[in-house]
Structures are given as C-alpha cells and as structure tokens.
Design an enzyme around this catalytic site. Structure first.
Site, PDB file in Angstrom:
ATOM      1  N   HIS B  93       7.781   4.765 -16.679  1.00 17.64           N
ATOM      2  CA  HIS B  93       8.551   3.987 -15.707  1.00 17.64           C
ATOM      3  C   HIS B  93       9.304   2.888 -16.435  1.00 17.64           C
ATOM      4  CE1 HIS B  93       5.417   5.493 -12.666  1.00 17.64           C
ATOM      5  NE2 HIS B  93       6.563   6.128 -12.448  1.00 17.64           N
ATOM      6  N   GLU B  96       8.509  -1.096 -16.688  1.00 19.31           N
ATOM      7  CA  GLU B  96       7.204  -1.540 -17.186  1.00 19.31           C
ATOM      8  C   GLU B  96       7.280  -1.820 -18.681  1.00 19.31           C
ATOM      9  OE1 GLU B  96       4.671   1.593 -15.581  1.00 19.31           O
ATOM     10  OE2 GLU B  96       5.479   1.247 -13.581  1.00 19.31           O
ATOM     11  N   ARG B 153      13.050   2.103 -12.062  1.00 21.60           N
ATOM     12  CA  ARG B 153      11.763   2.763 -12.297  1.00 21.60           C
ATOM     13  C   ARG B 153      11.923   4.212 -12.759  1.00 21.60           C
ATOM     14  NH1 ARG B 153       6.323   3.216 -10.235  1.00 21.60           N
ATOM     15  NH2 ARG B 153       5.833   5.262  -9.351  1.00 21.60           N
ATOM     16  N   HIS B 224       1.047   2.107 -18.420  1.00 24.23           N
ATOM     17  CA  HIS B 224       1.936   1.604 -17.370  1.00 24.23           C
ATOM     18  C   HIS B 224       1.692   0.121 -17.139  1.00 24.23           C
ATOM     19  CE1 HIS B 224       3.055   5.603 -15.411  1.00 24.23           C
ATOM     20  NE2 HIS B 224       2.134   5.967 -16.281  1.00 24.23           N
ATOM     21  N   GLU B 298      -3.011   0.524 -16.449  1.00 23.94           N
ATOM     22  CA  GLU B 298      -2.038  -0.369 -15.834  1.00 23.94           C
ATOM     23  C   GLU B 298      -2.306  -1.743 -16.430  1.00 23.94           C
ATOM     24  OE1 GLU B 298       0.389   0.330 -13.731  1.00 23.94           O
ATOM     25  OE2 GLU B 298      -0.113   2.286 -12.872  1.00 23.94           O
TER      26      GLU B 298
END
Lengths: 233, 363
Positions: B93, B96, B153, B224, B298
C-alpha cells in the site's frame, strides 16, 4: 453479527467502542494543549438493548498525546450505545474518568495561545499540517490539536460499530474573524476509516476559548477526487 | 624542505579527496532515518548489491502497470546444498511509507551484522532472504507527487469498463478467497479488489514467485502500517489456519520482543478478530499454498499520526519491528535446523544404549 457478553479487549469490537468514547472525551476535554489517545482496553462487554441497538460497557485507560509515553494513564469507564435506527444516528456515550481534574492543567499555555491569536490582526492560515514527512512547526501544533478536537465531534457523530476513525491530516487551517471573544477557525480535515480504508474530507467551522472549550458550529462533507486520473496541473 | 613536504602532503590529501568524491556514494552514507523516493530506493538496491556481492543479488520478478521492474534483494551465504528461504515484502500500500523504510533498515541490519553476529551469520548460512523493499512501486511513486497524493493506497491501473477511477487494492487482489469478504466491487473504493483475481501485475508477480519457490519458503512476512498489529491468517472469519495456535504463540512472542525495545504494544490475532475481515490478501495466499509461517505486520502508530509517521519515529519503529521479525525468523529457523542436530544426537544415544544393553546381555 458482533458478539454479545464479555468481549476480548484486544479485539476490534471493544476497540472501536473505546475509540468512540475517546472522541467523546476529546470533545469535552480536548484543547490546543490536550488531546487524549487510547492506551489500552482492560475489560469490555456488550449487550443488545430493548429499544434496539447495542450497548458496550468499557473499562479502559487513556493518555495525553502531548505528554508522550512519559505521561500518566487515566483510568476511564464508559457506556457506549450504538442505536439501531433506519438512518444512521450518533452513538450515545456516558463517560467517567478518574482524576481528570488532577492532571497537570494547561491553563497557562491555553491563555498564552489565546492572547496571541485573539487579536483582530491575527490571520493564521496554513496548509498540510503535517506535511508528507510528518513535520509540523511548533507554532502549528496547538492548531493541529484544535483541529483534532474539532474533528472528534464529527468522528463521534459519524461512528458506528462498522467504522473506526482517526484524523489522517489537516488539509487547511484558516482563521476567521473572532466572534464573541472566541477564536474562530475554519478547518479542512481528512479522516481515515479503517474498515473501508477511505479518506473522508470534512470542512468545519469551530470556536475555542479557554473558558468555553471547543465548539463546532458548522460541518460540511466534501467530495474528493483522489481516484481520478492525474491531479490537475 | 618544509615547504616542499607540506605541499606534498596537501597534494596527497587533494588526490585522496578527489578519489573519494569520484566514488560518489561511498562518501555520502544512506540515511535510514529519512523517507526515500522510489528512484533513491532503486539506486540503494543497486548499491547494496554492488557493495556486498558475496551475499546479495537482485532478481527482477515482474513489472508494474507503469512498466517498472519489480525487484527483490536475495540475501544469503552461498551454499552447495539447496536452502530454505524467508520472504519479506514492504509497500503493498503506497501511503504506508514506514514499511519500505523498514525493509531497507532490515537489509542494512543483517548486512551490517552477519560477519560479526554468529546468530545472523547462521541465519544467512541456512536461509536465503528474499526482500522486496517496495512492491507497489507505481503507487508509492504517485504518493510522492505532492501533498494531495500522499494518501494514495492502491495500484495505478486505470479502471475498466465504465469506471473512471484508478487503482486496485493489491491486498485484496490475490487468489485467496478472492471477493468473499472485506472488499468492494465499486472500483472507486480503496478496497476495490480488481476486475478479477490477479488482475494486477504486481500481485501476479508475487504469486508466480511464491509458487515457484513454495518448497523453499518457510516464512512469509508482509509489512504494512498503521495499527501496531501482528496479524495471522486467515482474513475470513470462518476459516482458521491449521497451525493457528502455533501462529498465535509465535506472534505473541514477537509482540513481546517488540515491547521490550521501546514499550510499544502490538496486538496479535487474526484480521477478523483484531482489525476487520478481508479476503484476497497476500498473507492468506502465502498460507494457502503451504508457507507455514505467514504474518502481516502493521507498524506504528495507533492513529495519532497514522500513515504520516514523522521521520523521527523511523529509527525506533524499525528497531522494534526488527526484533519482532527476528523473533519469528529465529523460531522458524530453529524449528527447521536445530532439530536436525537433536535427531543426530538422539540417534547416537540410542545406538550407544543398544550396544551397552547387548554387551551386558552377553555377560
């Protein structure tokens, strides 16, 4: 769909409800020098209620983003009711935090900030707070926090069990003429919702003073064209 | 004379300086605490390969929609026997940015320590690391254009049919319960899963590579932001990986390792539990084809800065994520390599015991 009874505190249903309680907390106690963030959910449960809707009971801790990891954690409890209506209506929150009055007062900074910008000559105007690299000047930080608090009114109102909002950035800040001894600020904020991953743009008019706190007077959803082909040159 | 020798010294110095400047990159060291453009990252990848030819090689394994070469760095010590491998990708993405920053940091760390750190040396001896610093190169490049593109994104493929919007969510485009949950069929949506599974060349490139190396690959890590989470398969609420319990154990150990660095809490769980249900993710695809240890990281933060993490947090975020990733990698390595030593030892003891028993029986 979602679970009823005791909830796993690290799972999203409890987290989303706690975020809603946080938005509520910030609308009441946020300021240019104070924005609260969720530290941890300790316990949570949910039950369906008679009128339709689901009520969450939460036990969680919050910290002031301003103090960073050094700051103390405040223990809070909240009831968050997500109504089940045909059209979306705002969740209802009842919140109690321990020792809210005992945390270090920001009255001095609030007053200094207020005195600096309430003058009729003040015409603060800025874009992209922060910039793409996460930078923002020290002067802009209280404005960012005010935008975040004002955005909390919108995030609170728009929240449901299927959303999880944060403020991604402030697109613009434009000071308006002060009114009734309130700082008047027009913000354009970009909100991020986790489940849809959408960036939602809102324009809003907010007032602030040390006595009255943040009030949001007008909000306007703004369409974005981020998915189109190249941005206009 | 004095004057002559001073001139001589100055001349030598001038020549040395000129030589260093001509070398270019060696004098200026890469700043791992700043965000870098796609071009800078590509140049850095070449530099890593050039500076470490005995352990680093690059592989191009696909092309983006805008015809960029998708490249990874293969890092490992040469071996005469076939090796097992770890996969890491960053930047599926575009917005990020901390993720590609972490991939670069990770490469820097293992290259900088494998000669002196016996643990890292053993890892590079027994494993190959396939690391893709930026998978969604088109999207990442687009997010650098200006502040209005920063929060992009998806990929940059144009919409099909009546669609006037651009882009597909690469992490909904994989052949893993594609289209079942947590997606949108509206092509303007941020979670649009594409006109069909693997419609996106970036997703196809990863799929092809993983398929070709599936017997080698022990571990799939995809990086991410944001949220401070370690996610285990699967994204569908009704499907559990057969080794879910083990994956949770390994994930929780990684979160513990992360917390020890700077006190940050990372929640661990399946996506439908801690974040939201989704389908078509690369992590799910990796697990489905049998790569046993498949995780999504994440990274920071939890919403205060979100995607626009300030550069002064790059270093601490990378430090903690490195410990988390290494916790998983070491577990995976030890499970596959230390047990071999244990088996040899056990066999030896069994043989000796058998010999002793038979010798006593004779008497």
């Amino acid at each position: 769909m979602a679970s009823t009874g005791d909830l796993e505190p690290t799972h999203y249903p409890a987290r989303r409800a706690a975020q809603v309680a946080l938005h509520y907390l910030n609308t009441h106690h946020g300021s240019p020098f104070r924005v609260f963030g969720l530290q941890q959910v300790h316990k949570a449960s949910a039950e369906d209620v008679a009128a339709g809707g689901r009520k969450y009971k939460l036990d969680f801790s919050v910290t002031d983003w301003g103090s960073g990891s050094a700051g103390p954690a405040l223990r809070c409890s909240a009831d968050v009711l997500f109504p089940r209506t045909e059209r979306h209506s705002a969740p209802k929150v009842e919140l109690h935090c321990e020792a809210l009055q005992q945390i270090n007062s920001t009255a001095q900074e609030d007053d200094a900030f207020y005195q600096k910008y309430i003058s009729p000559d003040s015409t603060v105007s800025a874009r992209d707070i922060p910039d793409s690299f996460g930078n923002m000047s020290e002067e802009m930080q209280p404005f960012w926090r005010l935008a975040r608090v004002a955005a909390s009114f919108i995030m609170l109102r728009e929240s449901s069990e299927n959303t999880e909002f944060n403020m991604a950035k402030v697109a613009s800040i434009t000071q308006q003429e002060s009114s009734e001894e309130q700082l008047m600020l027009e913000f354009v904020v970009l909100l991020h919702d986790f489940p849809s991953q959408e960036i939602v743009q809102w324009k809003l008019l907010a007032s602030w003073s040390p006595d009255r706190g943040v009030r949001v007077l007008q909000t306007e959803w703004q369409p974005r064209c981020p998915h189109a082909t190249k941005p206009p040159n | 004379t004095m004057k002559g020798s001073i001139m001589g010294v100055l001349l030598v110095l001038a020549l040395v300086v000129q030589d260093r400047l001509a070398g270019g990159l060696e004098l200026k060291s890469y700043d791992y605490t700043k965000y870098h453009t796609m071009d800078e990252i590509s140049a850095w990848m070449n530099q890593m390969e050039m500076e470490n030819p005995d352990v680093v090689s690059s592989m191009i394994y696909g092309q983006t929609y805008e015809k960029r070469n998708i490249a990874l760095l293969k890092i490992g010590l040469n071996s005469t026997t076939p090796k097992k491998a770890i996969w890491m990708d960053c930047g599926i993405h575009a917005r990020e940015w901390i993720a590609p920053a972490f991939c670069q940091y990770f490469v820097k760390e293992i290259l900088g320590s494998y000669k002196t750190d016996s643990e890292v040396n053993t890892l590079l001896k027994n494993l190959d690391f396939y690391i893709t610093p930026v998978l969604n190169m088109d999207g990442y490049n687009y997010s650098w254009i200006d502040s209005t593109t920063r929060l992009w994104r998806k990929s940059r493929t144009p919409g099909t049919g009546n669609c006037t919007c651009v882009g597909t969510d690469l992490n909904r485009n994989f052949y893993a319960n594609w289209g079942m949950v947590g997606i949108s069929r509206n092509c303007c949506s941020e979670i649009y899963n594409g006109p069909s599974a693997l419609s996106e060349p970036e997703a196809k490139a990863v799929t092809d590579f993983l398929g070709m190396h599936q017997n080698q690959l022990l571990c799939y890590l995809t990086i991410h932001s944001y949220g401070q989470l370690i996610l285990v398969p699967y994204g569908h609420p009704n499907i559990s990986a057969p080794n879910y319990d083990e994956l949770m154990e390994v994930g929780l150990a990684a979160a513990k390792a992360i917390k020890a660095v700077h006190g940050k809490s990372y929640r661990v769980g399946s996506s439908p539990d801690v974040l939201y249900a989704n389908s078509g993710s690369s992590r799910d695809f990796a697990r489905l084809i049998g790569i046993p240890y498949s995780f999504t990281f994440e990274l920071r933060d939890e919403g205060q800065h979100g995607f626009i993490l300030p550069e002064d947090q790059i270093q601490p975020t990378c430090e903690e994520a490195y410990k988390g990733a290494m916790s998983i990698i070491n577990y995976v390595h030890d499970k596959n390599f230390k047990s071999a030593a244990i088996t040899v030892t056990a066999t030896l003891w069994t043989t000796l015991t058998a010999l002793w028993i038979s010798s006593t029986n004779v008497i």
